[in-house]
Scaffold this motif. Structure first.
Motif, PDB file in Angstrom:
ATOM      1  N   TRP A  49       2.986  -8.707  -7.931  1.00 47.78           N
ATOM      2  CA  TRP A  49       2.530  -9.471  -6.760  1.00 47.78           C
ATOM      3  C   TRP A  49       2.103  -8.536  -5.646  1.00 47.78           C
ATOM      4  CZ3 TRP A  49       4.408  -9.237  -1.749  1.00 47.78           C
ATOM      5  CH2 TRP A  49       3.917 -10.204  -0.856  1.00 47.78           C
ATOM      6  N   ARG A  50       1.080  -8.973  -4.910  1.00 48.80           N
ATOM      7  CA  ARG A  50       0.723  -8.350  -3.633  1.00 48.80           C
ATOM      8  C   ARG A  50       0.245  -9.439  -2.690  1.00 48.80           C
ATOM      9  NH1 ARG A  50      -4.714  -8.246  -2.780  1.00 48.80           N
ATOM     10  NH2 ARG A  50      -6.114  -8.193  -4.586  1.00 48.80           N
ATOM     11  N   ASP A  51       0.359  -9.159  -1.420  1.00 46.26           N
ATOM     12  CA  ASP A  51      -0.116 -10.092  -0.393  1.00 46.26           C
ATOM     13  C   ASP A  51      -1.630 -10.244  -0.532  1.00 46.26           C
ATOM     14  OD1 ASP A  51      -1.032 -11.239   2.065  1.00 46.26           O
ATOM     15  OD2 ASP A  51       0.840 -10.620   3.014  1.00 46.26           O
TER      16      ASP A  51
ATOM     17  N   ALA B 189       0.803  -1.219   0.000  1.00 45.31           N
ATOM     18  CA  ALA B 189       0.000   0.000   0.000  1.00 45.31           C
ATOM     19  C   ALA B 189       0.838   1.271   0.000  1.00 45.31           C
ATOM     20  CB  ALA B 189      -0.941  -0.005   1.208  1.00 45.31           C
ATOM     21  N   ASN B 190       2.159   1.166   0.090  1.00 49.41           N
ATOM     22  CA  ASN B 190       3.018   2.352   0.133  1.00 49.41           C
ATOM     23  C   ASN B 190       3.130   2.989  -1.253  1.00 49.41           C
ATOM     24  OD1 ASN B 190       3.811   2.321   2.915  1.00 49.41           O
ATOM     25  ND2 ASN B 190       5.010   0.484   2.448  1.00 49.41           N
TER      26      ASN B 190
ATOM     27  N   TYR C  79      -6.296  -2.555   0.668  1.00 51.97           N
ATOM     28  CA  TYR C  79      -5.920  -1.258   0.090  1.00 51.97           C
ATOM     29  C   TYR C  79      -7.153  -0.444  -0.304  1.00 51.97           C
ATOM     30  CZ  TYR C  79      -6.677  -3.868  -4.280  1.00 51.97           C
ATOM     31  OH  TYR C  79      -7.205  -4.633  -5.297  1.00 51.97           O
ATOM     32  N   SER C  80      -8.277  -0.733   0.350  1.00 54.26           N
ATOM     33  CA  SER C  80      -9.522  -0.062  -0.015  1.00 54.26           C
ATOM     34  C   SER C  80      -9.718   1.273   0.683  1.00 54.26           C
ATOM     35  CB  SER C  80     -10.715  -0.976   0.309  1.00 54.26           C
ATOM     36  OG  SER C  80     -10.729  -1.310   1.691  1.00 54.26           O
TER      37      SER C  80
ATOM     38  N   LEU D 262      -2.620  -1.593  -7.641  1.00 53.51           N
ATOM     39  CA  LEU D 262      -2.823  -2.825  -6.879  1.00 53.51           C
ATOM     40  C   LEU D 262      -3.964  -3.671  -7.430  1.00 53.51           C
ATOM     41  CD1 LEU D 262      -2.325  -1.325  -3.322  1.00 53.51           C
ATOM     42  CD2 LEU D 262      -0.966  -3.172  -4.283  1.00 53.51           C
ATOM     43  N   GLY D 263      -4.918  -3.030  -8.076  1.00 52.11           N
ATOM     44  CA  GLY D 263      -6.056  -3.758  -8.627  1.00 52.11           C
ATOM     45  C   GLY D 263      -5.911  -4.092 -10.094  1.00 52.11           C
ATOM     46  N   GLY D 264      -4.718  -3.923 -10.657  1.00 51.00           N
ATOM     47  CA  GLY D 264      -4.499  -4.171 -12.081  1.00 51.00           C
ATOM     48  C   GLY D 264      -4.642  -5.635 -12.459  1.00 51.00           C
TER      49      GLY D 264
END
Length: 455
Positions: free
Chosen positions: A269-271, A245-246, A276-277, A289-291
């Motif tokens: 990659w993300r956990d 989220a950074n 992140y909303s 992040l939502g790509g």
């Protein structure tokens, strides 16, 4: 062997003062640990020359011998800290080394003992390969790894020590003409985007595991220098990016934009547990992040996906032996912690001619539960991996398996592959066989499995 040092260690003696009634300071412990790792990687301790000044105190005179050693050394390891920056002799060591070595990027290794702002660092080392031996607490406090004395439980300390020793050993072998060993060319090269501090360990894990499969990663330094990115991308087949989220001043977004413009295949990659909303995440980062190219999965699964995407599939020989095991369906079951190993083993079983099914860990809970229930109901062999998961989770799997198997006319064979350090299971089903793995999960499990089913 030549008296020229392969490694010259530059450090401030103030950083090696013993604390908490210890006999030795952190620097001494660190260099001893580093030499132990290098001994293993170089084959023996006298295969390289390690030079560290054990005599000088902060105000002792500098001898011509020391000047000669740092000038002629092949590599320079800087134990970077506020004390190092305040030491005139440490600054002099860097100047002497720089004056005699034009190719500094391959020769200087910066070990950060604390967090120092980029602009406060000497210009010459800002973009060099660095290894942060510090972490940030939940309260944004910086703590030196392994301080005051490294313990066996300091996993982050030892992980970074192993990475450093690997890179140093490779540098020594390539720089010493008299004893250099040929380094095998990589099978592929990928761009692993530099990250912020919170993702440093994950990036190192990606680089280390890809290296085991012959995949090189660029850039070597975890440096957000976008100017070099386009040039490095031309040497790489894929773009790999780790996200959280950074926002990091928009750097992740810019990295993705450049890779997309270069028309490189993108793997992000993300956990899967990352939230992140909220409004704390800027819209630009939330969009990233939502790509569609972002994979929310355990990191081990993502690394496997990168490996499979990057490396060409091996060509099957024309005279391949006909498969004889296809009539047997094997359910290779594992918790999410062990899924990467299960997937690797499943691929090997497929190569041996078995039909294999794995549990699904993406999507709605109903989908996950259905995939596991079908595995129990339809398999001829239930092969369960118990390596890193908790015993409670594996016990629950066995309870569910028993409930499904009892309704079947034909019962599957039940085999458990268990780590040597794993706790014992409280559930033991009729006919269940267990074997212990010994750090070679894929090959060892495969041999044991074939011995059981082909007996």
């Amino acid at each position: 062997m030549s008296d020229v040092a392969d490694i010259f260690v530059s450090f401030a003696h103030v950083d090696d003062q013993p604390v908490a009634n210890q006999q030795q300071g952190w620097i001494t412990h660190f260099t001893n640990d580093l030499r132990g790792e290098l001994n293993r990687r170089m084959g023996r301790k006298d295969n390289y020359h390690f030079w560290k000044d054990f005599r000088l105190k902060g105000n002792d005179a500098v001898t011509p011998e020391i000047e000669q050693q740092v000038t002629q050394a092949n590599t320079l390891v800087i134990l970077f800290s506020t004390g190092w920056m305040a030491s005139p002799w440490c600054q002099r060591e860097l100047e002497l080394f720089q004056s005699s070595h034009p190719d500094l990027s391959k020769r200087i290794f910066v070990i950060e003992l604390e967090r120092v702002a980029m602009l406060d660092k000497p210009v010459i080392i800002r973009d060099l390969l660095n290894y942060p031996f510090w972490r940030v607490t939940d309260k944004d406090r910086v703590r030196q790894l392994g301080f005051p004395v490294p313990q066996a439980t300091d996993s982050a300390y030892y992980e970074r020590l192993v990475d450093l020793s690997h890179d140093l050993a490779n540098a020594i072998k390539s720089l010493r003409a008299s004893t250099a060993e040929p380094i095998e060319a990589p099978k592929a090269t990928v761009y692993v985007a530099p990250v912020n501090d919170s993702l440093y360990s994950q990036r190192q894990s990606v680089i280390s595991e890809l290296r085991q499969f012959g995949i090189e990663s660029l850039p070597r330094a975890n440096s957000h220098k976008v100017a070099d990115m386009e040039t490095l991308l031309t040497q790489c087949s894929h773009f790999v990016q780790l996200l959280d989220a950074n926002y990091t001043m928009g750097v992740p977004y810019d990295q993705h934009f450049i890779a997309d413009a270069a028309k490189k295949p993108i793997l992000q990659w993300r956990d899967p547990k990352l939230d992140y909303s909220g409004g704390h995440v800027p819209d630009e980062q939330r969009q990233l992040l939502g790509g569609k190219t972002v994979i929310a999965a355990p990191l081990s699964d993502f690394i496997r996906m990168v490996r499979e995407a990057v490396l060409p599939k091996p060509k099957q020989p024309d005279d391949e032996t006909p498969k004889v095991n296809g009539a047997q369906m094997v359910f290779v079951h594992a918790a999410q912690e062990d899924y990467g190993r299960a997937d690797s083993l499943a691929n090997k079983l497929c190569d041996k001619g078995f039909s294999v099914v794995l549990p699904v860990y993406q999507g709605k809970p109903e989908r996950i539960r259905t995939s596991i229930e079908r595995g129990y109901q339809r398999c001829d062999v239930l092969l369960m991996l118990y390596l890193q998961a908790s015993p409670e989770i594996v016990d629950e799997f066995l309870y569910d398996a028993q409930a499904a198997i009892v309704r079947r006319e034909s019962k599957p064979r039940i085999l458990i592959c268990q780590d040597a350090q794993a706790e014992g299971l409280s559930v033991r089903l009729h006919g269940m066989k267990t074997w212990v793995c010994h750090n070679n999960f894929d090959e060892h499990c495969l041999e044991q499995f074939l011995a059981e089913v082909e007996a």
